[in-house]
Design a protein around this motif. Structure first.
Motif, PDB file in Angstrom:
ATOM      1  N   CYS A 102     -83.563  56.475  64.097  1.00 57.73           N
ATOM      2  CA  CYS A 102     -82.896  55.182  64.210  1.00 57.73           C
ATOM      3  C   CYS A 102     -81.435  55.382  64.596  1.00 57.73           C
ATOM      4  O   CYS A 102     -80.777  56.276  64.058  1.00 57.73           O
ATOM      5  N   LYS A 134     -79.351  52.639  64.519  1.00 58.62           N
ATOM      6  CA  LYS A 134     -78.702  51.382  64.128  1.00 58.62           C
ATOM      7  C   LYS A 134     -77.612  51.574  63.059  1.00 58.62           C
ATOM      8  O   LYS A 134     -76.693  50.788  62.978  1.00 58.62           O
ATOM      9  N   PHE A 135     -77.762  52.545  62.207  1.00 59.67           N
ATOM     10  CA  PHE A 135     -76.761  52.836  61.174  1.00 59.67           C
ATOM     11  C   PHE A 135     -76.374  51.618  60.332  1.00 59.67           C
ATOM     12  O   PHE A 135     -75.203  51.289  60.207  1.00 59.67           O
ATOM     13  N   CYS A 136     -77.359  50.958  59.767  1.00 61.28           N
ATOM     14  CA  CYS A 136     -77.059  49.935  58.757  1.00 61.28           C
ATOM     15  C   CYS A 136     -76.304  50.655  57.629  1.00 61.28           C
ATOM     16  O   CYS A 136     -76.648  51.797  57.293  1.00 61.28           O
ATOM     17  N   PHE A 168     -76.213  50.642  54.539  1.00 69.71           N
ATOM     18  CA  PHE A 168     -76.866  51.018  53.276  1.00 69.71           C
ATOM     19  C   PHE A 168     -77.892  52.139  53.447  1.00 69.71           C
ATOM     20  O   PHE A 168     -78.423  52.652  52.477  1.00 69.71           O
ATOM     21  N   CYS A 169     -78.220  52.524  54.692  1.00 71.36           N
ATOM     22  CA  CYS A 169     -79.482  53.221  54.958  1.00 71.36           C
ATOM     23  C   CYS A 169     -79.337  54.700  55.321  1.00 71.36           C
ATOM     24  O   CYS A 169     -78.484  55.077  56.128  1.00 71.36           O
ATOM     25  N   VAL A 205     -81.846  56.473  56.743  1.00 71.79           N
ATOM     26  CA  VAL A 205     -82.811  56.866  57.779  1.00 71.79           C
ATOM     27  C   VAL A 205     -82.170  57.559  58.994  1.00 71.79           C
ATOM     28  O   VAL A 205     -82.662  58.594  59.449  1.00 71.79           O
ATOM     29  N   PRO A 206     -81.054  57.038  59.529  1.00 69.21           N
ATOM     30  CA  PRO A 206     -80.482  57.723  60.701  1.00 69.21           C
ATOM     31  C   PRO A 206     -80.093  59.176  60.406  1.00 69.21           C
ATOM     32  O   PRO A 206     -80.036  59.996  61.316  1.00 69.21           O
ATOM     33  N   GLN A 212     -89.605  53.783  62.669  1.00 70.98           N
ATOM     34  CA  GLN A 212     -88.533  53.225  61.827  1.00 70.98           C
ATOM     35  C   GLN A 212     -87.952  51.988  62.475  1.00 70.98           C
ATOM     36  O   GLN A 212     -87.466  51.093  61.822  1.00 70.98           O
ATOM     37  N   ASN A 213     -88.027  51.966  63.805  1.00 75.15           N
ATOM     38  CA  ASN A 213     -87.452  50.873  64.576  1.00 75.15           C
ATOM     39  C   ASN A 213     -88.384  50.640  65.747  1.00 75.15           C
ATOM     40  O   ASN A 213     -88.017  50.810  66.901  1.00 75.15           O
ATOM     41  N   HIS A 243     -86.777  45.530  64.162  1.00 74.61           N
ATOM     42  CA  HIS A 243     -85.412  45.059  63.901  1.00 74.61           C
ATOM     43  C   HIS A 243     -85.197  43.772  64.717  1.00 74.61           C
ATOM     44  O   HIS A 243     -85.589  43.727  65.890  1.00 74.61           O
ATOM     45  N   GLN A 246     -82.897  41.449  55.357  1.00 76.89           N
ATOM     46  CA  GLN A 246     -82.072  42.047  54.290  1.00 76.89           C
ATOM     47  C   GLN A 246     -81.242  41.043  53.509  1.00 76.89           C
ATOM     48  O   GLN A 246     -81.132  41.138  52.292  1.00 76.89           O
TER      49      GLN A 246
HETATM   50 FE1  SF4 Z   1     -81.130  49.857  59.592  1.00 79.59          FE
HETATM   51 FE2  SF4 Z   1     -83.798  50.082  59.583  1.00 79.59          FE
HETATM   52 FE3  SF4 Z   1     -82.306  51.836  60.951  1.00 79.59          FE
HETATM   53 FE4  SF4 Z   1     -82.292  51.881  58.287  1.00 79.59          FE
HETATM   54  S1  SF4 Z   1     -84.019  52.306  59.613  1.00 79.59           S
HETATM   55  S2  SF4 Z   1     -80.493  52.020  59.682  1.00 79.59           S
HETATM   56  S3  SF4 Z   1     -82.541  49.678  57.819  1.00 79.59           S
HETATM   57  S4  SF4 Z   1     -82.474  49.625  61.334  1.00 79.59           S
END
Ligand code: SF4
Ligand code: SAM
Length: 458
Positions: free
Chosen positions: A166, A168-170, A172-173, A175-176, A210-211, A249, A276
């Motif tokens: 991912c 996107k770098f939300c 809170f997350c 995953v990236p 994930q995306n 997303h 979210q």
């Molecule tokens: Fe955001 Fe989803 Fe990527 Fe996590 S996996 S950073 S929640 S878009």
């Protein structure tokens, strides 16, 4: 070939881990490993872990405590039980796992599990091994395909990973950081995998990533294909009756993908579209890069394309700085959209993410209160959605025997579990079912017509 050994794999977290666990078992099958559901019988235990919230990561360590006991018992019997940790905790914590849990022999990151046979050999020869580098080669090119019998045993629905990572770098997350940058598998590899699954009796495919709706894989024509085009191609695969994809997303919900919900009967009218929060202030702090109005706009375009679209979402409560007004905005968004269901979580600060450094972290009691309140509103939404199905005839893909003798269970187009009294021979068929009762979010019904005559859509 090592000879017959037993493998126990336990998955934590999302569907991507369920898929990865199956591929690990497939990769180890030619090495002589046969899956077992009893960890005490195993020669190799792999925990495929999740790092998304602190609770998920801590669960792994308590499980490893239990596994240590099994290792000691095996050693007393003269057996060498190997313990491996795979997935996102492995990726994020690497050597730290071996320090905290000395019973662990192998730590393998989420991009490296195609190397398991070599890592096992090394662990047996030299002792503990850790492999969490992001490799240059693509693991999918090195993974063994499951046998037809193994695929058949897994049922009539299957996940296929099409996208990973991912960008996107939300805020809170993790995953990236644990899954790395966004990558998409090439179209021909996905088509081959889906055709192989269909040949073994799979009827429904869920494309996962994930995306997933940011998919941009290389097509046979050398061009980059978006998810809509991939779905259109897979809808033509013989034997595949139903398609789904998750997780999406809102920013990547383009017009072409929305139109696919109108144009492809095989694409089920159901979408997991996490938002979210319902507050623009919190969405900005979360770095979601869309507003509440953007999200509502996407949902309304989807419903225009497919009016019976069932939507689900993820919500986080107690993000840093979330006020009562912000939380009220989340509650009002749930009612505005009218969800068929949703997951909700207390915000869990994750080391290395911007959210963990933010001031004004709400206390646990407030998070618990908000979570409870939100879950009540979500449950009400879900009950309303399910009630709307009473008396309707829905197409159901029958998946497995039910809990009681004579019952089988399937899924509606909206992903609801549906139970009917019918022979096991119908598993793998799609039947038209009249919905007659609802209990604990399960639908109960009776066949409205012979399965062979039923339509694939709703
Ligand atoms: Fe955001 Fe989803 Fe990527 Fe996590 S996996 S950073 S929640 S878009
Ligand atoms: N990619 C998806 C998206 O954009 O929404 C979801 C990925 S994540 C594996 C699944 C869900 O876990 C998220 O939608 C979010 O609600 C939740 N989540 C992620 N990080 C979290 C955190 N730090 N605390 C609580 N929940 C979290």
């Amino acid at each position: 070939m090592i000879g017959s050994r037993k493998l126990y794999v336990k998955s934590f977290g999302c569907q991507m881990n369920v898929y990865d666990s199956q591929r690990m078992a497939d990769t180890l099958a030619p090495e002589g490993y046969v899956e077992t559901t009893a960890p005490e019988d195993a020669d190799l235990i792999i925990l495929n872990t999740c790092h998304i919230r602190e609770k998920a990561a801590e669960k792994v360590y308590s499980e490893l405590g239990r596994m240590r006991g099994l290792k000691e018992t095996a050693a007393a019997d003269g057996r060498n039980l190997l313990i491996g940790v795979a997935g996102c905790v492995a990726q994020a914590e690497g050597d730290e796992i071996i320090r905290r849990a000395p019973a662990v022999d192998i730590v393998v990151g989420s991009q490296n599990y195609h190397r398991l046979p070599q890592l096992i050999a090394r662990a047996e020869r030299e002792g503990r091994v850790v492999d969490t580098e992001f490799p240059i080669d693509d693991k999918f090119d090195h993974l063994a395909a499951p046998s037809r019998a193994a695929t058949r045993a897994r049922g009539v629905t299957a996940f296929v990973t099409v996208q990973e990572g991912c960008d996107k770098f939300c805020s809170f997350c993790v995953v990236p950081y644990t899954r790395g940058a966004e990558t998409s598998r090439p179209v021909d590899k996905i088509v081959a995998e889906v055709e192989r699954l269909a040949d073994a009796g799979v009827r429904e495919i869920t494309l996962i990533g994930q995306n997933v709706n940011a998919y941009h894989g290389k097509g046979a024509d050398g061009r980059t294909w978006p998810l809509s085009r991939l779905l259109e191609r897979l809808a033509r695969a013989a034997g595949i009756e139903r398609l789904r994809y998750t997780t999406s997303h809102p920013l990547d919900m383009g017009d072409d993908l929305i139109a696919a919900h109108r144009d492809l009967p095989a694409l089920m009218p159901q979408l997991h579209l996490p938002v979210q929060s319902g507050s623009d202030r919190i969405l900005a702090a979360m770095n979601r890069r869309h507003t509440r109005a953007d999200y509502v706009g996407v949902v309304s375009r989807l419903r225009k394309a497919r009016p019976d679209m069932a939507l689900t979402s993820d919500f986080i409560v107690g993000f840093p700085g979330e006020t009562e007004d912000d939380f009220a905005a989340t509650l009002s968004l749930v009612d505005e959209i009218g969800y068929a269901g949703a997951f909700s979580f207390k915000y869990s600060p994750r080391p290395g993410t911007p959210g963990a450094e933010m001031d004004d972290q709400p206390d646990e009691a407030k998070k618990s209160d908000r979570l409870q309140h939100l879950q009540q509103v979500i449950d009400r939404n879900q009950a309303t959605f399910n009630r709307g199905c009473l008396g309707r005839i829905l197409s159901v893909l029958f998946e497995r025997p039910g809990r009681h003798r004579g019952q089988i269970v399937g899924r509606s187009p909206y992903l609801q579990p549906v139970q009917i009294e019918a022979p096991l021979a119908l598993i793998g068929e799609i039947g038209a079912v009249t919905i007659m009762e609802i209990a604990s979010n399960s639908l109960f019904g009776a066949l409205a017509q012979e399965p062979a005559l039923a339509a694939a859509g709703a």
